[in-house]
Design an enzyme around this catalytic site. Sequence first.
Site, PDB file in Angstrom:
ATOM      1  N   ARG A 156      -5.458   0.219  -6.556  1.00 37.75           N
ATOM      2  CA  ARG A 156      -4.210   0.831  -6.105  1.00 37.75           C
ATOM      3  C   ARG A 156      -3.722   1.901  -7.076  1.00 37.75           C
ATOM      4  O   ARG A 156      -3.013   2.819  -6.701  1.00 37.75           O
ATOM      5  CB  ARG A 156      -3.106  -0.230  -5.973  1.00 37.75           C
TER       6      ARG A 156
ATOM      7  N   ASP B  34       0.820   2.990   4.439  1.00 36.58           N
ATOM      8  CA  ASP B  34      -0.263   3.699   3.755  1.00 36.58           C
ATOM      9  C   ASP B  34      -1.271   4.279   4.732  1.00 36.58           C
ATOM     10  O   ASP B  34      -1.638   5.434   4.657  1.00 36.58           O
ATOM     11  CB  ASP B  34      -0.950   2.781   2.718  1.00 36.58           C
TER      12      ASP B  34
ATOM     13  N   LYS C  79      -6.796   6.999  10.459  1.00 35.43           N
ATOM     14  CA  LYS C  79      -8.245   7.042  10.711  1.00 35.43           C
ATOM     15  C   LYS C  79      -8.499   7.540  12.126  1.00 35.43           C
ATOM     16  O   LYS C  79      -7.862   7.082  13.076  1.00 35.43           O
ATOM     17  CB  LYS C  79      -8.852   5.651  10.540  1.00 35.43           C
TER      18      LYS C  79
ATOM     19  N   GLY D  49       0.782  -1.242   0.000  1.00 30.27           N
ATOM     20  CA  GLY D  49       0.000   0.000   0.000  1.00 30.27           C
ATOM     21  C   GLY D  49       0.804   1.276   0.000  1.00 30.27           C
ATOM     22  O   GLY D  49       0.343   2.321  -0.463  1.00 30.27           O
TER      23      GLY D  49
ATOM     24  N   ASP E 156      -5.743  -0.462  -1.442  1.00 34.12           N
ATOM     25  CA  ASP E 156      -6.543  -1.412  -2.212  1.00 34.12           C
ATOM     26  C   ASP E 156      -7.786  -1.876  -1.479  1.00 34.12           C
ATOM     27  O   ASP E 156      -7.909  -1.750  -0.259  1.00 34.12           O
ATOM     28  CB  ASP E 156      -5.703  -2.661  -2.501  1.00 34.12           C
TER      29      ASP E 156
ATOM     30  N   PHE F 209     -13.807   3.208   4.611  1.00 31.91           N
ATOM     31  CA  PHE F 209     -12.876   2.440   3.795  1.00 31.91           C
ATOM     32  C   PHE F 209     -12.480   3.206   2.543  1.00 31.91           C
ATOM     33  O   PHE F 209     -13.328   3.574   1.734  1.00 31.91           O
ATOM     34  CB  PHE F 209     -13.464   1.070   3.422  1.00 31.91           C
ATOM     35  N   VAL F 210     -11.181   3.457   2.398  1.00 28.87           N
ATOM     36  CA  VAL F 210     -10.706   4.271   1.271  1.00 28.87           C
ATOM     37  C   VAL F 210      -9.777   3.460   0.366  1.00 28.87           C
ATOM     38  O   VAL F 210      -9.154   2.493   0.804  1.00 28.87           O
ATOM     39  CB  VAL F 210      -9.955   5.533   1.775  1.00 28.87           C
TER      40      VAL F 210
ATOM     41  N   ASP G  15      -4.923   2.081  10.872  1.00 22.73           N
ATOM     42  CA  ASP G  15      -6.318   1.747  11.164  1.00 22.73           C
ATOM     43  C   ASP G  15      -6.397   1.232  12.599  1.00 22.73           C
ATOM     44  O   ASP G  15      -6.457   2.026  13.539  1.00 22.73           O
ATOM     45  CB  ASP G  15      -6.793   0.717  10.123  1.00 22.73           C
TER      46      ASP G  15
HETATM   47  P1  IMP Z   1      -4.095  -1.887  10.873  1.00 23.43           P
HETATM   48  O1  IMP Z   1      -3.149  -2.982  11.217  1.00 23.43           O
HETATM   49  O2  IMP Z   1      -5.531  -2.193  11.237  1.00 23.43           O
HETATM   50  O3  IMP Z   1      -3.664  -0.522  11.325  1.00 23.43           O
HETATM   51  O4  IMP Z   1      -4.234  -1.901   9.290  1.00 23.43           O
HETATM   52  C1  IMP Z   1      -3.312  -1.478   8.444  1.00 23.43           C
HETATM   53  C2  IMP Z   1      -3.502  -2.082   7.079  1.00 23.43           C
HETATM   54  O5  IMP Z   1      -4.882  -2.422   6.791  1.00 23.43           O
HETATM   55  C3  IMP Z   1      -3.141  -1.032   6.071  1.00 23.43           C
HETATM   56  O6  IMP Z   1      -1.754  -1.070   5.801  1.00 23.43           O
HETATM   57  C4  IMP Z   1      -4.013  -1.374   4.899  1.00 23.43           C
HETATM   58  O7  IMP Z   1      -3.375  -2.320   4.063  1.00 23.43           O
HETATM   59  C5  IMP Z   1      -5.248  -1.999   5.483  1.00 23.43           C
HETATM   60  N1  IMP Z   1      -6.328  -0.991   5.605  1.00 23.43           N
HETATM   61  C6  IMP Z   1      -6.894  -0.500   6.721  1.00 23.43           C
HETATM   62  N2  IMP Z   1      -7.842   0.401   6.432  1.00 23.43           N
HETATM   63  C7  IMP Z   1      -7.891   0.484   5.084  1.00 23.43           C
HETATM   64  C8  IMP Z   1      -8.679   1.263   4.161  1.00 23.43           C
HETATM   65  O8  IMP Z   1      -9.537   2.085   4.510  1.00 23.43           O
HETATM   66  N3  IMP Z   1      -8.413   1.059   2.844  1.00 23.43           N
HETATM   67  C9  IMP Z   1      -7.474   0.188   2.384  1.00 23.43           C
HETATM   68  N4  IMP Z   1      -6.715  -0.548   3.209  1.00 23.43           N
HETATM   69  C10 IMP Z   1      -6.923  -0.404   4.543  1.00 23.43           C
HETATM   70 MG    MG Z   2      -4.217  -3.470   1.856  1.00 21.26          MG
END
Ligand code: IMP
Ligand code: MG
Length: 297
Positions: free
Chosen positions: A174, A109, A140, A43, A168, A161-162, A112
């Site tokens: 992407r 990227d 976020k 990402g 992606d 969700f973006v 979350d």
């Molecule tokens: P985390 O471990 O929940 O912080 O998630 C991080 C990963 O989840 C990011 O590097 C993304 O690949 C994916 N992700 C989380 N939210 C989104 C979104 O809104 N769009 C696309 N990918 C996301």
């Molecule tokens: Mg992803």
Amino acid sequence: MQTDIERVLFDEPAINRRLDELAQQISNDYRDRELTVIAVLTGSLMFMADLLRRIPLPVKLDCLSVVSYHGKAQTSGEVIFKLATASPSGGGQVALPDVAGRDVLILDDILDSGHTLTAIRDKLETANPCSIHVCVLLSKRKQRARDVEPDYVGFEIEDEFVVGYGLDFMERYRNLPYIGVLGKNCCRNQACDERIVSETLAPLPSQGRGGSNTGAMKVRVQFYAQLRDLIGIRELEVDLSEGATVGDLLDQIYASQPALRLHDKSILIGAGVEFVDRSHKLKHGEEIAIMPPVQGG
Ligand code: IMP
Ligand code: MG
């Protein structure tokens, strides 16, 4: 593809303006030092390429690829490091980038839940860097499962969700030059979370050879991330014949969830904290995780 986007959040000029500012800030903070950038694939690719070209410092670049098991009880199993590039490989082992004594900047990227960045940060810290900072394109606004405070943030966004500019949904979008919110018809996200349910799936008629041992064992299947959103089911209890494999389990699930079959080639199957293939023999009571590929990307 454009019609799948409900709303554009940041167009190309807006992204470029913010990259100029971020690059300036990072260049000032790391003045007279060499920066070791660790980019989290996939990402962060566009972000990394555009940001680094604006930073006139000596930079070393390495990449990490991870798969996250979000929501799994075992914390150690949540993020699996898949591969590292540009490092001498340890005989097929995942070789972490050499960061000892270096000023490390992790680029991702989007922040979350925080699972991915916490795991990467913790892992890199074991390699004795001089400093570690975190830079994300998007963050976020939400309550996170893990406490991560990024040092540099491109844009703060709401909890939706973006996609685009590297981000992606099931490996698509992407290449969009902007960042936008994916339409609800393409992705069932937060708004539909209440509909995510637990269900029990009865065996296929063909299972249980003669019907004698039908339902001899049960396995619990959990769906993760976008796959869970896609079918609106978090967990399934599946009745299977004794000796059934992961392949049999998938056939049974696809029969009731045909949308999942479209992702058959890319999904990852976890048993405990290991990835398994279709020939894995299931055991009664086993917990199986079905995940999209490279979630950390
Ligand atoms: P985390 O471990 O929940 O912080 O998630 C991080 C990963 O989840 C990011 O590097 C993304 O690949 C994916 N992700 C989380 N939210 C989104 C979104 O809104 N769009 C696309 N990918 C996301
Ligand atoms: Mg992803």
